[in-house]
Scaffold this motif. Structure first.
Motif, PDB file in Angstrom:
ATOM      1  N   GLN A   1      -9.263  -9.281  -4.788  1.00  0.00           N
ATOM      2  CA  GLN A   1      -9.796  -9.375  -6.152  1.00  0.00           C
ATOM      3  C   GLN A   1      -8.956  -8.543  -7.117  1.00  0.00           C
ATOM      4  N   VAL A   2      -8.569  -7.350  -6.706  1.00  0.00           N
ATOM      5  CA  VAL A   2      -7.754  -6.475  -7.549  1.00  0.00           C
ATOM      6  C   VAL A   2      -6.386  -7.109  -7.800  1.00  0.00           C
ATOM      7  N   ILE A   3      -5.773  -7.657  -6.773  1.00  0.00           N
ATOM      8  CA  ILE A   3      -4.459  -8.291  -6.921  1.00  0.00           C
ATOM      9  C   ILE A   3      -4.541  -9.451  -7.912  1.00  0.00           C
ATOM     10  N   LEU A   4      -5.548 -10.303  -7.776  1.00  0.00           N
ATOM     11  CA  LEU A   4      -5.700 -11.426  -8.704  1.00  0.00           C
ATOM     12  C   LEU A   4      -5.873 -10.942 -10.133  1.00  0.00           C
TER      13      LEU A   4
ATOM     14  N   ALA B   1      -3.187   1.818  -4.251  1.00  0.00           N
ATOM     15  CA  ALA B   1      -3.376   3.161  -3.715  1.00  0.00           C
ATOM     16  C   ALA B   1      -4.867   3.464  -3.638  1.00  0.00           C
ATOM     17  N   GLU B   2      -5.354   3.661  -2.448  1.00  0.00           N
ATOM     18  CA  GLU B   2      -6.760   4.021  -2.241  1.00  0.00           C
ATOM     19  C   GLU B   2      -7.724   2.921  -2.675  1.00  0.00           C
ATOM     20  N   ILE B   3      -7.295   1.677  -2.585  1.00  0.00           N
ATOM     21  CA  ILE B   3      -8.159   0.540  -2.916  1.00  0.00           C
ATOM     22  C   ILE B   3      -8.739   0.010  -1.600  1.00  0.00           C
ATOM     23  N   PRO B   4     -10.073  -0.035  -1.488  1.00  0.00           N
ATOM     24  CA  PRO B   4     -10.681  -0.527  -0.244  1.00  0.00           C
ATOM     25  C   PRO B   4     -10.235  -1.954   0.076  1.00  0.00           C
ATOM     26  N   SER B   5     -10.022  -2.224   1.346  1.00  0.00           N
ATOM     27  CA  SER B   5      -9.513  -3.531   1.761  1.00  0.00           C
ATOM     28  C   SER B   5     -10.429  -4.673   1.324  1.00  0.00           C
ATOM     29  N   LYS B   6     -11.719  -4.450   1.244  1.00  0.00           N
ATOM     30  CA  LYS B   6     -12.645  -5.528   0.889  1.00  0.00           C
ATOM     31  C   LYS B   6     -12.489  -6.011  -0.554  1.00  0.00           C
TER      32      LYS B   6
ATOM     33  N   ILE C   1       6.386  -2.281 -12.333  1.00  0.00           N
ATOM     34  CA  ILE C   1       5.705  -1.772 -11.157  1.00  0.00           C
ATOM     35  C   ILE C   1       4.308  -1.374 -11.611  1.00  0.00           C
ATOM     36  N   VAL C   2       3.304  -1.948 -10.974  1.00  0.00           N
ATOM     37  CA  VAL C   2       1.916  -1.649 -11.309  1.00  0.00           C
ATOM     38  C   VAL C   2       1.307  -0.904 -10.131  1.00  0.00           C
ATOM     39  N   THR C   3       0.826   0.305 -10.403  1.00  0.00           N
ATOM     40  CA  THR C   3       0.141   1.096  -9.383  1.00  0.00           C
ATOM     41  C   THR C   3      -1.337   1.115  -9.734  1.00  0.00           C
ATOM     42  N   VAL C   4      -2.162   0.727  -8.775  1.00  0.00           N
ATOM     43  CA  VAL C   4      -3.595   0.631  -8.996  1.00  0.00           C
ATOM     44  C   VAL C   4      -4.305   1.638  -8.102  1.00  0.00           C
ATOM     45  N   THR C   5      -5.120   2.492  -8.711  1.00  0.00           N
ATOM     46  CA  THR C   5      -6.009   3.377  -7.968  1.00  0.00           C
ATOM     47  C   THR C   5      -7.438   2.992  -8.329  1.00  0.00           C
ATOM     48  N   GLN C   6      -8.400   3.651  -7.748  1.00  0.00           N
ATOM     49  CA  GLN C   6      -9.795   3.340  -8.055  1.00  0.00           C
ATOM     50  C   GLN C   6     -10.138   3.676  -9.497  1.00  0.00           C
ATOM     51  N   ASN C   7      -9.379   4.594 -10.118  1.00  0.00           N
ATOM     52  CA  ASN C   7      -9.729   5.053 -11.459  1.00  0.00           C
ATOM     53  C   ASN C   7      -8.794   4.593 -12.564  1.00  0.00           C
TER      54      ASN C   7
ATOM     55  N   LEU D   1       0.838  -1.193   0.000  1.00  0.00           N
ATOM     56  CA  LEU D   1       0.000   0.000   0.000  1.00  0.00           C
ATOM     57  C   LEU D   1       0.875   1.246   0.000  1.00  0.00           C
ATOM     58  N   ASP D   2       2.155   1.043   0.100  1.00  0.00           N
ATOM     59  CA  ASP D   2       3.151   2.063   0.392  1.00  0.00           C
ATOM     60  C   ASP D   2       3.947   2.432  -0.851  1.00  0.00           C
ATOM     61  N   LYS D   3       4.181   3.712  -1.080  1.00  0.00           N
ATOM     62  CA  LYS D   3       4.949   4.135  -2.256  1.00  0.00           C
ATOM     63  C   LYS D   3       6.465   4.070  -2.026  1.00  0.00           C
ATOM     64  N   ASP D   4       6.888   3.774  -0.815  1.00  0.00           N
ATOM     65  CA  ASP D   4       8.317   3.744  -0.501  1.00  0.00           C
ATOM     66  C   ASP D   4       9.092   2.724  -1.335  1.00  0.00           C
ATOM     67  N   PHE D   5       8.476   1.607  -1.692  1.00  0.00           N
ATOM     68  CA  PHE D   5       9.191   0.587  -2.456  1.00  0.00           C
ATOM     69  C   PHE D   5       9.506   1.080  -3.868  1.00  0.00           C
ATOM     70  N   GLY D   6       8.588   1.774  -4.482  1.00  0.00           N
ATOM     71  CA  GLY D   6       8.850   2.364  -5.793  1.00  0.00           C
ATOM     72  C   GLY D   6       9.969   3.376  -5.718  1.00  0.00           C
ATOM     73  N   GLU D   7      10.012   4.146  -4.640  1.00  0.00           N
ATOM     74  CA  GLU D   7      11.088   5.116  -4.462  1.00  0.00           C
ATOM     75  C   GLU D   7      12.436   4.422  -4.316  1.00  0.00           C
ATOM     76  N   LEU D   8      12.466   3.286  -3.627  1.00  0.00           N
ATOM     77  CA  LEU D   8      13.719   2.534  -3.506  1.00  0.00           C
ATOM     78  C   LEU D   8      14.214   2.080  -4.869  1.00  0.00           C
ATOM     79  N   VAL D   9      13.282   1.673  -5.710  1.00  0.00           N
ATOM     80  CA  VAL D   9      13.645   1.205  -7.049  1.00  0.00           C
ATOM     81  C   VAL D   9      14.155   2.363  -7.899  1.00  0.00           C
ATOM     82  N   PHE D  10      13.426   3.468  -7.915  1.00  0.00           N
ATOM     83  CA  PHE D  10      13.776   4.573  -8.807  1.00  0.00           C
ATOM     84  C   PHE D  10      14.881   5.468  -8.268  1.00  0.00           C
ATOM     85  N   LEU D  11      14.946   5.672  -6.966  1.00  0.00           N
ATOM     86  CA  LEU D  11      15.965   6.566  -6.410  1.00  0.00           C
ATOM     87  C   LEU D  11      17.261   5.840  -6.059  1.00  0.00           C
TER      88      LEU D  11
END
Length: 89
Positions: A55-58, A46-51, A73-79, A24-34
């Protein structure tokens, strides 16, 4: 209770084991890019409800598994879904 090994170590362990890291954390992407740390794929929710996270991961694994195995790196938001392939990938 075991202590937190830190993001660098978690990312390294996932890479060594060939595992996609889900966070849920953006720190890992920063480790990769920085810091230029390598990985075996990262899914950031990012901002994906826990319930619906499971399903989103699958869905991401089914739709973008090949890219993840190449180090995406795949970043998923609601939109939207943002896919970043490694250089040369």
């Amino acid at each position: 209770m075991p202590s937190d090994p830190g993001d660098d170590e978690i990312l390294n362990l996932a890479r060594e084991q060939g595992r996609v890291l889900v966070t849920l954390d953006k720190d890992f992407g920063e480790l990769v890019f920085l810091k230029g740390l390598s990985h075996a794929g990262i899914i950031r929710l990012a901002e994906i409800p826990s319930k619906v996270q499971g399903q989103v991961i699958l869905s991401i694994l089914q739709d973008h598994g090949d890219e993840l195995t190449r180090g995406a790196i795949v970043t998923v938001t609601q939109n939207r879904i943002r896919l970043r392939l490694p250089l040369g990938g």
